[in-house]
Design a protein around this motif. Structure first.
Motif, mmCIF file in Angstrom:
data_model
loop_
_atom_site.group_PDB
_atom_site.id
_atom_site.type_symbol
_atom_site.label_atom_id
_atom_site.label_comp_id
_atom_site.label_asym_id
_atom_site.label_seq_id
_atom_site.Cartn_x
_atom_site.Cartn_y
_atom_site.Cartn_z
ATOM 1 N N UNK A 159 19.745 3.861 4.230
ATOM 2 C CA UNK A 159 18.547 3.245 4.633
ATOM 3 C C UNK A 159 17.639 4.271 5.197
ATOM 4 N N UNK A 160 16.044 4.425 4.948
ATOM 5 C CA UNK A 160 15.265 5.504 5.614
ATOM 6 C C UNK A 160 15.422 6.757 4.885
ATOM 7 N N UNK A 161 16.192 7.083 3.834
ATOM 8 C CA UNK A 161 16.149 8.449 3.446
ATOM 9 C C UNK A 161 15.466 8.422 2.026
ATOM 10 N N UNK A 162 14.674 7.550 1.561
ATOM 11 C CA UNK A 162 13.950 7.536 0.205
ATOM 12 C C UNK A 162 13.299 8.824 -0.143
ATOM 13 N N UNK A 163 12.701 9.393 0.839
ATOM 14 C CA UNK A 163 11.667 10.538 0.792
ATOM 15 C C UNK A 163 12.777 11.926 0.642
ATOM 16 N N UNK B 68 5.548 2.268 -5.657
ATOM 17 C CA UNK B 68 6.407 1.685 -6.785
ATOM 18 C C UNK B 68 7.559 1.247 -5.802
ATOM 19 N N UNK B 69 7.204 0.769 -4.450
ATOM 20 C CA UNK B 69 8.246 -0.040 -3.952
ATOM 21 C C UNK B 69 9.747 0.474 -4.123
ATOM 22 N N UNK B 70 10.034 1.974 -3.758
ATOM 23 C CA UNK B 70 11.119 2.722 -4.111
ATOM 24 C C UNK B 70 12.046 2.485 -2.844
ATOM 25 N N UNK C 264 1.559 12.987 -1.514
ATOM 26 C CA UNK C 264 1.784 12.368 -3.030
ATOM 27 C C UNK C 264 3.079 11.374 -2.944
ATOM 28 N N UNK C 265 4.104 12.180 -2.410
ATOM 29 C CA UNK C 265 5.494 11.571 -2.606
ATOM 30 C C UNK C 265 5.591 10.118 -1.748
ATOM 31 N N UNK C 266 4.960 10.220 -0.674
ATOM 32 C CA UNK C 266 4.730 9.110 0.236
ATOM 33 C C UNK C 266 4.237 7.893 -0.407
ATOM 34 N N UNK C 267 3.059 8.362 -1.065
ATOM 35 C CA UNK C 267 2.056 7.330 -1.831
ATOM 36 C C UNK C 267 2.967 6.801 -2.883
ATOM 37 N N UNK D 176 5.390 14.683 -11.537
ATOM 38 C CA UNK D 176 4.168 14.961 -11.337
ATOM 39 C C UNK D 176 3.729 15.186 -9.840
ATOM 40 N N UNK D 177 4.516 14.554 -8.995
ATOM 41 C CA UNK D 177 4.373 14.732 -7.445
ATOM 42 C C UNK D 177 4.419 16.176 -7.165
#
Lengths: 264, 264
Positions: A80-84, A148-150, A140-143, A134-135
């Motif tokens: 949890x919280x580590x998506x980025x 995309x609801x990742x 851009x990564x946060x967007x 392409x990021x």
């Protein structure tokens, strides 16, 4: 391949640590990279945070060629919280680090990427993988993650789908430089992050482990990575190797009703 | 795995011969089988015609256990008039021989089947493979070949699709016996049957070989088969290993436009 120079990321524990120990036991010189310091002997250790471009650049400056092999093991589990961080470390940072090391690799060198059974959905994910690839900036990564609801499980799967596809995408360009790259996709492996995968993937993983009899071991994954690093696998290029104790075969056999092919 | 007992079919030449030599150089005891006598030293040789049930039965009687590994290399290339023999030797006879040897295999033994890049269409061929697998008599095989318009190239591809799918179909049952089976799928290999493949598959194969730079060598295939026979690959079960110098990756990368994943 004795006395060759091998670079391994994620060297502090799990599969990375086992691989470093195995390669050193076979007489190779191993440089390990990790965010944390390993608790065993290495020929050299370089601290790196693969989620940071400046940290990757600093690590690359400390690495001398010629290098005979690179194994990208470092990876962040679905938490949890580590998506980025998952997308940065498992794919974007891996790709950046590998490109940065390219000119220090000897002709004939082998690159091995740790992917995962979690990346087997790559056929259906090609378009999303292209958008991730392409990021270019943190913004851009946060967007991308928001639009995309990742969630963490999707971030993990996507990062591994990206590794599998990118490995194939680079094959022809690497060939022209005398290099090759393959990936390994383990199913559940008994390391200290196995609980993270159980929480993220639940019953499906548990059923697979039960049918296979047990999870894989870091040693078993290290043996296959070592083979892919060695000249004995020289004609293997741009391939993903499933390493799952039969889990993929059980599932395919169920889905296609392959028991019809057996004589009993 | 030193001093283990390994059985290899198709031992007289090509990949089978290279595998026998490689295994013997590593201290294993190798029993080779073939329709023709090998022109080099083996620990034992048994003549067998894998298109004949009685010849298979006779060969099995001469084989003593316990056996540590079996590599099914014997195969007939796509050549005019050989449709029946191709399906018999490459799949039906391979399956019959493997079942016959099963009780002589040691717990932990590894079975390796030589499939082919020509079998990569297995996803679309599942139904036809099931009809082939259900054939029980020579008469039924003739009817199958006639009704389904099987020419030599199709017979070859179908036989390899069947090997890849059957390998996965057996995985769970083998696991219960402490055995495992994997397949290897080489692209074009420089052996004395390469011309047969050029005639059967034409420009497509030539383009792939050109992009890869050359065909593979029997030694390169033997190295991968030897790894799959060894305990180091113990967690690989029910897997097909593409071995094609990048040909599969080039084609996938073209089809999915994966160059978008590269930074340049």
């Amino acid at each position: 391949m004795n006395n060759s120079n091998i670079v391994v990321t994620g060297a502090a524990n799990g599969v990375g640590a086992e691989l470093c120990k195995l390669l050193r036991s076979r007489g190779h010189r191993v440089t390990g990279l990790d965010i944390a310091e390993p608790k065993y002997d290495l020929d050299a250790f370089i601290r790196v945070d693969l989620s940071s471009e400046s940290s990757i650049a600093a690590a690359l400056e400390q690495l001398d060629g010629p290098i005979d092999g690179l194994c990208n093991v470092a990876g962040v589990p679905p938490r949890q919280g580590l998506e980025t961080t998952i997308l940065q470390v498992n794919f974007l940072g891996l790709r950046r680090f590998t490109y940065g090391l390219m000119d220090k690799l000897k002709e004939g060198a082998s690159i091995v990427n740790l992917a995962s059974r979690a990346g087997y959905g790559w056929r259906e994910a090609v378009d999303q993988v292209k958008r991730l690839a392409a990021v270019r900036t943190a913004q851009e990564l946060e967007t991308f993650i928001r639009d995309e609801n990742i969630d963490p499980a999707r971030a993990y799967n996507l990062s591994k789908e990206a590794v599998i596809l990118w490995t194939q995408a680079e094959t022809e360009a690497l060939l022209a430089r005398g290099l090759r790259m393959n990936s390994v996709s383990p199913g559940a492996v008994a390391t200290d992050i196995l609980d993270d995968f159980s929480r993220a993937f639940g019953d499906k993983m548990a059923r697979n482990v039960e049918r296979a009899g047990r999870p894989g071991t870091p040693e078993e994954v290290a043996e296959v990575a070592a083979f892919l690093l060695s000249p004995a696998s020289g004609w293997m290029k741009g391939v993903d190797i499933p390493l799952d104790g039969g889990m993929g075969a059980f599932n395919l056999s169920d889905a296609l009703e392959l028991s019809a092919l057996r004589l009993s």
